[in-house]
Scaffold this motif. Structure first.
Motif, PDB file in Angstrom:
ATOM      1  N   LEU A 190       0.817  -1.215   0.000  1.00 41.14           N
ATOM      2  CA  LEU A 190       0.000   0.000   0.000  1.00 41.14           C
ATOM      3  C   LEU A 190       0.851   1.266   0.000  1.00 41.14           C
ATOM      4  CD1 LEU A 190      -2.836  -0.947   2.532  1.00 41.14           C
ATOM      5  CD2 LEU A 190      -3.073  -0.634   0.059  1.00 41.14           C
ATOM      6  N   LEU A 191       1.951   1.238   0.750  1.00 39.96           N
ATOM      7  CA  LEU A 191       2.771   2.434   0.913  1.00 39.96           C
ATOM      8  C   LEU A 191       4.014   2.438   0.038  1.00 39.96           C
ATOM      9  CD1 LEU A 191       2.646   2.828   4.811  1.00 39.96           C
ATOM     10  CD2 LEU A 191       1.066   3.719   3.093  1.00 39.96           C
ATOM     11  N   ARG A 192       4.294   1.315  -0.636  1.00 39.15           N
ATOM     12  CA  ARG A 192       5.485   1.173  -1.468  1.00 39.15           C
ATOM     13  C   ARG A 192       6.749   1.419  -0.655  1.00 39.15           C
ATOM     14  NH1 ARG A 192       3.610   3.909  -7.259  1.00 39.15           N
ATOM     15  NH2 ARG A 192       1.788   2.535  -7.565  1.00 39.15           N
ATOM     16  N   VAL A 193       6.828   0.722   0.450  1.00 38.21           N
ATOM     17  CA  VAL A 193       7.975   0.799   1.343  1.00 38.21           C
ATOM     18  C   VAL A 193       8.433  -0.620   1.662  1.00 38.21           C
ATOM     19  CG1 VAL A 193       7.233   2.976   2.381  1.00 38.21           C
ATOM     20  CG2 VAL A 193       6.479   0.803   3.395  1.00 38.21           C
ATOM     21  N   PHE A 194       9.570  -0.724   2.363  1.00 32.43           N
ATOM     22  CA  PHE A 194      10.019  -2.019   2.871  1.00 32.43           C
ATOM     23  C   PHE A 194       9.906  -1.989   4.386  1.00 32.43           C
ATOM     24  CE2 PHE A 194      13.275  -5.027   4.378  1.00 32.43           C
ATOM     25  CZ  PHE A 194      12.815  -6.180   3.749  1.00 32.43           C
ATOM     26  N   VAL A 195       9.212  -2.977   4.944  1.00 30.56           N
ATOM     27  CA  VAL A 195       8.994  -3.044   6.381  1.00 30.56           C
ATOM     28  C   VAL A 195       9.990  -4.026   6.985  1.00 30.56           C
ATOM     29  CG1 VAL A 195       7.333  -3.499   8.217  1.00 30.56           C
ATOM     30  CG2 VAL A 195       6.542  -2.602   6.016  1.00 30.56           C
ATOM     31  N   LYS A 196      10.812  -3.540   7.891  1.00 30.74           N
ATOM     32  CA  LYS A 196      11.767  -4.421   8.550  1.00 30.74           C
ATOM     33  C   LYS A 196      11.024  -5.392   9.456  1.00 30.74           C
ATOM     34  CE  LYS A 196      15.557  -1.051   8.602  1.00 30.74           C
ATOM     35  NZ  LYS A 196      16.509  -0.317   9.465  1.00 30.74           N
ATOM     36  N   GLN A 197      11.405  -6.662   9.392  1.00 28.73           N
ATOM     37  CA  GLN A 197      10.713  -7.710  10.132  1.00 28.73           C
ATOM     38  C   GLN A 197      11.493  -8.072  11.405  1.00 28.73           C
ATOM     39  OE1 GLN A 197       7.728  -9.845   8.756  1.00 28.73           O
ATOM     40  NE2 GLN A 197       7.540  -7.754   8.089  1.00 28.73           N
TER      41      GLN A 197
ATOM     42  N   SER B 290       5.943  10.362  14.433  1.00 25.47           N
ATOM     43  CA  SER B 290       5.811   9.679  13.138  1.00 25.47           C
ATOM     44  C   SER B 290       4.581  10.111  12.354  1.00 25.47           C
ATOM     45  CB  SER B 290       5.753   8.162  13.354  1.00 25.47           C
ATOM     46  OG  SER B 290       6.878   7.677  14.043  1.00 25.47           O
ATOM     47  N   PHE B 291       3.688  10.901  12.951  1.00 31.79           N
ATOM     48  CA  PHE B 291       2.397  11.179  12.328  1.00 31.79           C
ATOM     49  C   PHE B 291       2.520  11.895  10.985  1.00 31.79           C
ATOM     50  CE2 PHE B 291       0.091  10.499  16.443  1.00 31.79           C
ATOM     51  CZ  PHE B 291      -0.844   9.608  15.944  1.00 31.79           C
ATOM     52  N   ARG B 292       3.307  12.949  10.920  1.00 34.83           N
ATOM     53  CA  ARG B 292       3.367  13.732   9.687  1.00 34.83           C
ATOM     54  C   ARG B 292       3.908  12.895   8.519  1.00 34.83           C
ATOM     55  NH1 ARG B 292       3.437  18.985   7.761  1.00 34.83           N
ATOM     56  NH2 ARG B 292       4.661  19.221   5.845  1.00 34.83           N
ATOM     57  N   GLU B 293       4.989  12.163   8.767  1.00 40.80           N
ATOM     58  CA  GLU B 293       5.577  11.354   7.696  1.00 40.80           C
ATOM     59  C   GLU B 293       4.623  10.250   7.261  1.00 40.80           C
ATOM     60  OE1 GLU B 293       9.889   9.340   6.566  1.00 40.80           O
ATOM     61  OE2 GLU B 293       9.535  10.181   8.558  1.00 40.80           O
ATOM     62  N   MET B 294       3.867   9.692   8.230  1.00 42.37           N
ATOM     63  CA  MET B 294       2.892   8.659   7.884  1.00 42.37           C
ATOM     64  C   MET B 294       1.761   9.241   7.046  1.00 42.37           C
ATOM     65  SD  MET B 294       2.608   5.385   8.472  1.00 42.37           S
ATOM     66  CE  MET B 294       1.930   4.997   6.868  1.00 42.37           C
ATOM     67  N   ALA B 295       1.329  10.466   7.379  1.00 38.32           N
ATOM     68  CA  ALA B 295       0.281  11.128   6.597  1.00 38.32           C
ATOM     69  C   ALA B 295       0.745  11.372   5.162  1.00 38.32           C
ATOM     70  CB  ALA B 295      -0.110  12.447   7.261  1.00 38.32           C
TER      71      ALA B 295
ATOM     72  N   LEU C  36       2.932   9.471   3.501  1.00 40.92           N
ATOM     73  CA  LEU C  36       2.915   8.176   2.820  1.00 40.92           C
ATOM     74  C   LEU C  36       1.501   7.750   2.436  1.00 40.92           C
ATOM     75  CD1 LEU C  36       5.536   6.042   4.795  1.00 40.92           C
ATOM     76  CD2 LEU C  36       5.698   6.822   2.437  1.00 40.92           C
ATOM     77  N   LEU C  37       0.534   8.151   3.249  1.00 40.15           N
ATOM     78  CA  LEU C  37      -0.862   7.810   2.974  1.00 40.15           C
ATOM     79  C   LEU C  37      -1.513   8.788   2.000  1.00 40.15           C
ATOM     80  CD1 LEU C  37      -1.923   6.851   6.611  1.00 40.15           C
ATOM     81  CD2 LEU C  37      -1.810   5.293   4.657  1.00 40.15           C
TER      82      LEU C  37
ATOM     83  N   VAL D 238      -4.878   8.825  10.773  1.00 36.96           N
ATOM     84  CA  VAL D 238      -3.690   7.975  10.623  1.00 36.96           C
ATOM     85  C   VAL D 238      -3.805   6.752  11.529  1.00 36.96           C
ATOM     86  CG1 VAL D 238      -1.218   7.799  11.118  1.00 36.96           C
ATOM     87  CG2 VAL D 238      -2.089   9.751   9.842  1.00 36.96           C
ATOM     88  N   LEU D 239      -4.177   6.971  12.772  1.00 39.33           N
ATOM     89  CA  LEU D 239      -4.338   5.859  13.717  1.00 39.33           C
ATOM     90  C   LEU D 239      -5.327   4.830  13.191  1.00 39.33           C
ATOM     91  CD1 LEU D 239      -4.490   7.419  17.315  1.00 39.33           C
ATOM     92  CD2 LEU D 239      -2.811   5.784  16.454  1.00 39.33           C
ATOM     93  N   MET D 240      -6.466   5.301  12.726  1.00 40.06           N
ATOM     94  CA  MET D 240      -7.513   4.387  12.266  1.00 40.06           C
ATOM     95  C   MET D 240      -7.097   3.652  10.993  1.00 40.06           C
ATOM     96  SD  MET D 240      -9.826   4.245  14.427  1.00 40.06           S
ATOM     97  CE  MET D 240     -10.649   5.091  15.779  1.00 40.06           C
ATOM     98  N   ASP D 241      -6.440   4.365  10.085  1.00 37.56           N
ATOM     99  CA  ASP D 241      -5.988   3.717   8.851  1.00 37.56           C
ATOM    100  C   ASP D 241      -4.923   2.660   9.138  1.00 37.56           C
ATOM    101  OD1 ASP D 241      -7.695   5.082   7.229  1.00 37.56           O
ATOM    102  OD2 ASP D 241      -6.217   6.526   6.495  1.00 37.56           O
ATOM    103  N   MET D 242      -3.970   2.995   9.996  1.00 38.14           N
ATOM    104  CA  MET D 242      -2.912   2.041  10.329  1.00 38.14           C
ATOM    105  C   MET D 242      -3.469   0.827  11.065  1.00 38.14           C
ATOM    106  SD  MET D 242       0.064   2.834   9.193  1.00 38.14           S
ATOM    107  CE  MET D 242       1.234   2.005  10.271  1.00 38.14           C
TER     108      MET D 242
END
Length: 342
Positions: free
Chosen positions: A172-179, A229-234, A236-237, A251-255
């Motif tokens: 959805l965000l076109r990122v890589f999530v570290k596991q 992290s809110f602004r950067e997450m907004a 990306l969304l 942002v909270l609800m979408d995440m």
């Protein structure tokens, strides 16, 4: 045709599942490593022809093992077996030299197909030798069985579910999530805020929770989102407005919608159980962690806590997801574990 096989995974359950997925009569010796360094030590001694390698382990993780194999030109072919199903993860392991990728939980038919494709398995040449735990070895020593604890079971189940939620987030965000390696602990409600990794950071958090229930299991999921992290997450969304209280709640609800749904469904699928989700609720915003979790500290119940720390690569975005299972869920989980390892 027989081969020397090494299975490397920090989860005892995953090692057992992978071993049982091998075609009958395939291996002379099945060796186990419960971490990357142990696997590399075995490979340095040229004890294995084929390596089944997990990615999400304490350092050295699977990526680092692949890098070391390539650096030292170790004579082994590697198939990655992982719950991390992000397209980027598959691409990275191929560039590091893995010949293929198998997603968890392991599919016996896929294992056989890949082994036949790469010349490790020809059914007509194998004796009909039944697999049993007596065939298994641990770092060269015979091991009559592989013991799997409830914590190990939950950690591996969470690992697979985490892979699903991270994959959805990455696409959805076109990122890589570290596991990370999921953390599993049996703790009191009052100790919750001290036990999780987010408590080590000094930032304020905002939180949303969502309950879930199924036949024999109940609990709640909590998402703890770092305020910084809110602004950067907004961004990306792709929000039109990037700041403000209403944006933060969105942002909270979408995440939570992205992460909770995929993770809880992943847990339910592995338990062969339909889990229903309640409506999400915002617990609080811009507050210290202990205040956000205060509603738990007043209760005496013990909880099974699974913690996942999501970090987006090259982004200053941090959030923690907690899955809190009630004490009453333990008998059901123990029965599922007994059935799985029987």
């Amino acid at each position: 045709m027989t081969s020397r096989i090494l299975i490397c995974d920090d989860s005892a359950l995953a090692r057992k599942q992978m071993a049982k997925a091998l075609p009958q009569g395939l291996a002379d010796d099945i060796l186990f490593a419960n971490g990357g360094q142990e696997a590399l030590d075995i490979l340095q001694e040229k004890k294995a022809d084929l390596l089944f390698l997990d990615l999400n382990m304490p350092e050295p993780d699977g990526y680092q093992v692949l890098e070391s194999i390539r650096k030292h030109d170790l004579p082994v072919l590697t198939i990655v077996v992982s719950g991390d199903i992000q397209p980027e993860a598959r691409e990275r392991v191929r560039k590091l030299g893995a010949i293929d990728f198998i997603k968890k939980p392991t599919d016996t038919r896929q294992v056989a197909r890949l082994l036949e494709e790469y010349g490790f398995y020809r059914p007509s040449e194998l004796e009909n030798t039944a697999f049993n735990d007596a065939n298994l070895h641990n770092n060269g020593h015979i091991s009559p069985s592989i013991s799997v604890s409830l914590n190990d079971y939950l950690q591996e189940t969470a690992n697979v579910a985490m892979g699903r939620s991270s994959d959805l987030l990455a696409r959805l965000l076109r990122v890589f999530v570290k596991q990370p390696v999921p953390k599993v602990a049996f703790i009191a409600n009052s100790e919750l805020h001290m036990a999780i990794s987010a408590a080590q950071r000094e930032d304020d958090y905002s939180a949303v929770c969502q309950g879930f229930t199924g036949a024999g299991i109940a609990g709640e999921a909590l998402l703890l989102f770092e305020d910084a992290s809110f602004r950067e997450m907004a961004e990306l969304l792709h929000y039109d407005v990037l700041e403000g209280e209403s944006v933060n709640v969105e942002v909270l609800m979408d995440m939570s919608s992205i992460l909770f749904g995929a993770f809880i469904n992943g847990i339910g699928d592995q338990l062969d159980l339909k889990l229903g989700l309640s409506h999400p609720t915002v617990l609080g915003q811009h507050r210290p962690l202990n205040e956000l979790l205060d509603h738990h500290s007043q209760r005496e119940e013990q909880l099974l806590c699974i913690e996942i720390s999501y970090v987006l690569e090259n982004r200053d975005i941090h959030c923690n997801m907690l899955i809190l299972l009630t004490e009453d869920s333990i008998p059901f989980l123990e029965k599922r574990l007994a059935y799985l390892v029987d």
